[in-house]
Design an enzyme around this catalytic site. Structure first.
Site, short mmCIF file in Angstrom:
data_model
loop_
_atom_site.label_atom_id
_atom_site.label_comp_id
_atom_site.label_asym_id
_atom_site.label_seq_id
_atom_site.Cartn_x
_atom_site.Cartn_y
_atom_site.Cartn_z
N TYR A 82 -3.32 11.25 0.75
CA TYR A 82 -3.78 11.20 -0.65
C TYR A 82 -3.71 12.59 -1.29
O TYR A 82 -3.31 12.74 -2.44
CB TYR A 82 -5.22 10.65 -0.72
CG TYR A 82 -5.31 9.20 -0.35
CD1 TYR A 82 -5.29 8.81 0.98
CD2 TYR A 82 -5.42 8.22 -1.33
CE1 TYR A 82 -5.37 7.47 1.33
CE2 TYR A 82 -5.51 6.88 -0.98
CZ TYR A 82 -5.47 6.51 0.34
OH TYR A 82 -5.54 5.19 0.69
N HIS A 142 -4.90 -7.76 -0.53
CA HIS A 142 -4.15 -6.53 -0.32
C HIS A 142 -3.41 -6.47 1.02
O HIS A 142 -2.29 -5.98 1.09
CB HIS A 142 -5.13 -5.36 -0.43
CG HIS A 142 -4.50 -4.01 -0.32
ND1 HIS A 142 -3.72 -3.48 -1.33
CD2 HIS A 142 -4.52 -3.09 0.67
CE1 HIS A 142 -3.31 -2.28 -0.95
NE2 HIS A 142 -3.77 -2.01 0.25
N ASP A 160 0.82 -1.22 0.00
CA ASP A 160 0.00 0.00 0.00
C ASP A 160 0.86 1.28 0.00
O ASP A 160 1.89 1.33 -0.66
CB ASP A 160 -0.97 -0.05 1.19
CG ASP A 160 -2.16 0.88 1.02
OD1 ASP A 160 -3.13 0.50 0.36
OD2 ASP A 160 -2.10 2.02 1.53
#
Ligand SMILES: *[C@@H]1O[C@H](CO)[C@@H](O)[C@H](O)[C@H]1NC(C)=O
Ligand SMILES: *[C@@H]1O[C@H](CO)[C@@H](O)[C@H](O)[C@H]1NC(C)=O
Length: 446
Positions: free
Chosen positions: A366, A422, A229
């Site tokens: 982000y 993930h 990630d």
């Protein structure tokens, strides 16, 4: 004259198109210089003398926080019932949200979990104005084995909790291996028990600076890394900025998101057999299905890259909302949440966000990464210069064939396939650890 001009027109057009395409390809292929980053000050006030001490740390949740949490969980408002016959097409199924909330209130023993989370040595140290929290676990047995320092990084919406099951495997000598790891697992700045920045600009390359400085403070001049990630983006950035410190990187989220890679992915779509085995073709083609699938799963990404504080206001105020938002990401393709994960482990991770009230600051990553200032650094276009291992987990967000990884990871010496998803460290610690051991063995032989 007119006649000849019309005869030459198609030829001229073809030449022009080829010329333009060549220019575009050249500009996409251009590798920018490695940026120089300073030790910026991210904490309150101005940079000054830094307290470089390393202080032991224990999680200590106050009764007040626990009572407040239970009060909120007891007083949630009724959720809209899920639409008939749906699973999670509209977001996490509210029946599941209710189940999670009930478990958290009635079955999740906070004091017991606190003890669990405190089982490894934890520390805090101040770097560039921020208190950085980390686990530091040394192997108990080191006779006859080499001890390799390993910096391991989590992402969003994760935390150091993801590593509690893999740490004992990494720090215990394995049969037939002559090395073992000493694990350093920090909470990313703005995540968990690490301080958030007080001013804009703390993106992944800047986090790479901070975490490199953490390793130097712990007297590790050269170290291995493992991540998925956001951690894997920070890891790539760190190896680009500081190849003198990073020996090798093991990545369970190898991606190349440069415009060139995206264009290649589309072009190869006309001849998939050129880059992907038939049995894995469905993981990336047809392109339309692939890109629509990504679009359907990444709405959160756009929100967090643009207005994180808005949704953050709601998530910071409602434990039920926070759990729903985080745990939706852990639901697997069949719509199950607890087939691959224990509810307690999932809630440990949610608790770390809740008690630190850090969802807003975590989501800001982000926005920091996808603003023009950071995109202009061009670091996505710079290849990772150190030996790289990519463990591909097929239920992760996107599958990358080797041909699409080679631009970003030219030193790819290890490439594997696994069926899981993930959050590999949490879902299948043994599989991930074995892959990392295998990779490291190859690095040691180089
Ligand atoms: C946790 O905090 C309480 C209250 O501040 C204190 O009495 C207790 O000793 C602390 N426990 C640990 C393990 O630090
Ligand atoms: C939600 O739970 C209710 C009550 O148990 C049940 O009747 C309903 O079928 C469930 N709906 C969905 C979509 O899961």
């Amino acid at each position: 004259m007119a006649c000849c001009f019309f005869i030459y027109l198609p030829g001229l057009m073809i030449v022009s198109i080829v010329f333009i395409l060549k220019k575009i390809w050249e500009s996409l292929s251009k590798i920018p210089p490695v940026p120089k980053l300073e030790n910026e000050w991210w904490g309150p006030g101005k940079s000054g003398e830094e307290d470089t001490s390393i202080k032991p740390f224990q999680i200590n949740i106050s009764d007040e926080v626990i009572n407040d949490l239970h009060h909120r969980l007891r007083n949630t408002r009724p959720l809209a019932p899920p639409l008939e016959g749906t699973k999670h097409e509209y977001g996490i199924n509210s029946n599941l949200t209710k189940e999670i909330t009930d478990f958290w209130l009635n079955k999740y023993d906070i004091r017991h979990r606190e003890k669990f989370l405190n089982q490894y040595p934890q520390f805090k140290t101040k770097i560039q104005g921020l208190n950085i929290h980390f686990l530091h676990v040394k192997p108990k047995e080191t006779q006859g084995v080499k001890v390799l320092p390993l910096l391991i990084l989590h992402g969003w919406p994760g935390s150091v909790r993801e590593f509690y099951e893999i740490i004992p495997i990494l720090t215990t000598p394995q049969k037939g291996r002559n090395f073992v790891f000493e694990v350093i697992a920090p909470s990313l700045p703005g995540y968990g028990f690490s301080d958030p920045a007080v001013r804009p600009g703390l993106s992944t390359p800047q986090m790479a600076v901070i975490l490199k400085n953490l390793m130097l403070r712990l007297n590790f001049d050269r170290f291995y890394m493992q991540a998925g990630d956001w951690g894997s983006v920070i890891m790539s950035d760190m190896s680009i900025l500081f190849p003198e410190h990073v020996i090798a990187v093991h990545n369970n989220h190898c991606v190349d998101i440069s415009p060139k890679a995206i264009l290649k992915r589309i072009l190869y779509g006309f001849w998939p057999s050129l880059i992907v085995e038939k049995k894995y073709e469905h993981l990336i083609y047809p392109s339309k299905k692939f890109f629509l699938g990504i679009l359907a799963r990444t709405g959160y990404f756009h929100i967090q890259a643009t207005k994180p504080d808005t949704v953050g206001a709601a998530l910071g105020d409602s434990p039920m909302g926070l759990a729903a938002y985080i745990l939706e990401k852990f639901i697997d393709v069949d719509g199950a949440l607890t087939k691959r994960f224990e509810m307690e482990a999932l809630l440990d991770n949610v608790m770390i966000y809740w008690i630190n009230n850090c969802m807003t600051t975590a989501m800001r990553l982000y926005a920091e990464r996808y603003n023009t200032k950071n995109i202009d650094l061009g670091i996505d276009k710079i290849p990772v210069p150190v030996p790289t291992g990519c463990a591909r987990f097929h239920l992760d967000i996107a599958y990358f064939p080797e041909a699409l990884l080679k631009d970003k990871y030219p030193n790819l010496i290890h490439l594997t396939d696994h069926e899981q998803g993930h959050f590999a460290a949490l879902e299948c610690p043994k599989v991930l650890a074995t892959d990392l051991y295998d990779f490291t063995e190859k690095v040691l032989k180089l």
